[in-house]
Design an enzyme around this catalytic site. Sequence first.
Site, short mmCIF file in Angstrom:
data_model
loop_
_atom_site.label_atom_id
_atom_site.label_comp_id
_atom_site.label_asym_id
_atom_site.label_seq_id
_atom_site.Cartn_x
_atom_site.Cartn_y
_atom_site.Cartn_z
CG ASP A 148 6.64 3.82 -7.85
OD1 ASP A 148 7.59 4.37 -7.27
OD2 ASP A 148 6.35 2.62 -7.70
CG ASP B 8 12.61 3.31 -9.26
OD1 ASP B 8 12.45 4.43 -8.73
OD2 ASP B 8 12.78 2.27 -8.61
CE1 TYR C 28 1.82 3.94 -6.45
CE2 TYR C 28 2.68 4.82 -4.40
CZ TYR C 28 2.88 4.18 -5.59
OH TYR C 28 4.14 3.78 -5.93
CE LYS D 84 -2.00 -0.51 -21.71
NZ LYS D 84 -1.01 -0.93 -22.71
CG ASP E 166 2.42 -0.34 -23.68
OD1 ASP E 166 2.09 0.86 -23.84
OD2 ASP E 166 1.89 -1.28 -24.31
C1 IPM Z 1 8.93 6.36 -4.38
C2 IPM Z 1 8.82 5.11 -3.55
C3 IPM Z 1 7.52 5.15 -2.77
C4 IPM Z 1 6.39 5.15 -3.78
C5 IPM Z 1 7.34 4.02 -1.74
C6 IPM Z 1 8.46 4.02 -0.75
C7 IPM Z 1 6.03 4.11 -1.04
O1 IPM Z 1 8.94 3.99 -4.35
O2 IPM Z 1 8.93 7.47 -3.79
O3 IPM Z 1 9.01 6.25 -5.60
O4 IPM Z 1 5.95 4.10 -4.24
O5 IPM Z 1 5.94 6.24 -4.14
MG MG Z 2 9.40 4.42 -6.37
#
Ligand code: IPM
Ligand code: MG
Length: 355
Positions: free
Chosen positions: A246, A250, A135, A190, A222
């Site tokens: 990240d 999710d 990042y 990884k 993975d």
């Molecule tokens: C998160 C989001 C952010 C990230 C974006 C909005 C930059 O996806 O907080 O997970 O990638 O960290």
């Molecule tokens: Mg995110």
Amino acid sequence: MKIAVLPGDGIGPEIMAEAVNVLNALGEKFELEEAPVGGAGYEAHGHPLPESTLKLAKEADAILFGAVGDWKYDKLERALRPEQAILGLRKHLQLFANFRPAICYPQLTAASSLKPEIVSGLDILIVRELNGDIYFGQPRGVRQAPDGPFEGAREGFDTMRYSEPEVRRIAHVAFAAAQKRQKKLTSVDKANVLETSQLWRDTMIDVAKEYPEVELSHMYVDNAAMQLVKAPKAFDVVVTGNMFGDILSDEAAMLTGSIGMLPSASLDKNNKGLYEPSHGSAPDIAGKGVANPLATILSAAMMLRYSLGKAEQADRIESAVKKVLEQGFRTGDIATQDGKTVGTKEMGAAVLAAL
Ligand code: IPM
Ligand code: MG
């Protein structure tokens, strides 16, 4: 105590309004100060993280953040895009430890896309490193490929980097969190391919010596993605880098039925923090009054607990949220057959009533 309130874009202002109502109902003397961020910052001051907003965030005791981003800013140069606001806040304030709990509330088991027996009672914590990795790693850019079969062609490049002290400090945070829970820590990397990951793994093993009660295991990213949908309850605390975290957070969020339920905390070394829902700005439903405000309300609860030393007030909010779920209030994202579908404002009002 001063709280910086940064609603942002999309559904941000709608969900933030409900969280602010909840904070105001607690009977505490909080000073809430609002500032534009993301696309809203760009509109107001020509930058996603305006100087004045950054200054407020620095001087506040804690930051409550909504969400940033809108397709209409996709064409702007990267430095001016809304996402830079959250990345900038994380970096400027050294918020390196991101806590993303994924809890499946019993009333919402049916809202998950997985079978109830796989997710019911799920309670995992993802600890994501937030200041390093690909990042932020330099160098990065677009250039002419200096070598290889496509020499001379345009190529994009980013750099994955982690220094040992950087891994060490997130390791300590994760081990300490695991110690307060089921004492199981899974480090995700990884290491079969990446040098960065090998250093990550070696460092985790070294720090583990200081936490003999915590059982440390390692998993390739993975496989972790697969295990999260196969047997998510086998996890307690997961620690991983910025990029893998990240993605996996999710995925973990969806196990619980809705990302609209999940709060998060991003802390510096002194537990000053930024608190935000795990979801994004959802421009597709912005302004329609249908967004789920519970993740933001629960983020306010996390803020009270971690940064403001008000654990009792945090408990009150969390109990109120459980109560509205028991009462059957559901926004569209967590709609279940037995529930009553309501909008953002009605959900906020239900939480206030429960408080
Ligand atoms: C998160 C989001 C952010 C990230 C974006 C909005 C930059 O996806 O907080 O997970 O990638 O960290
Ligand atoms: Mg995110």
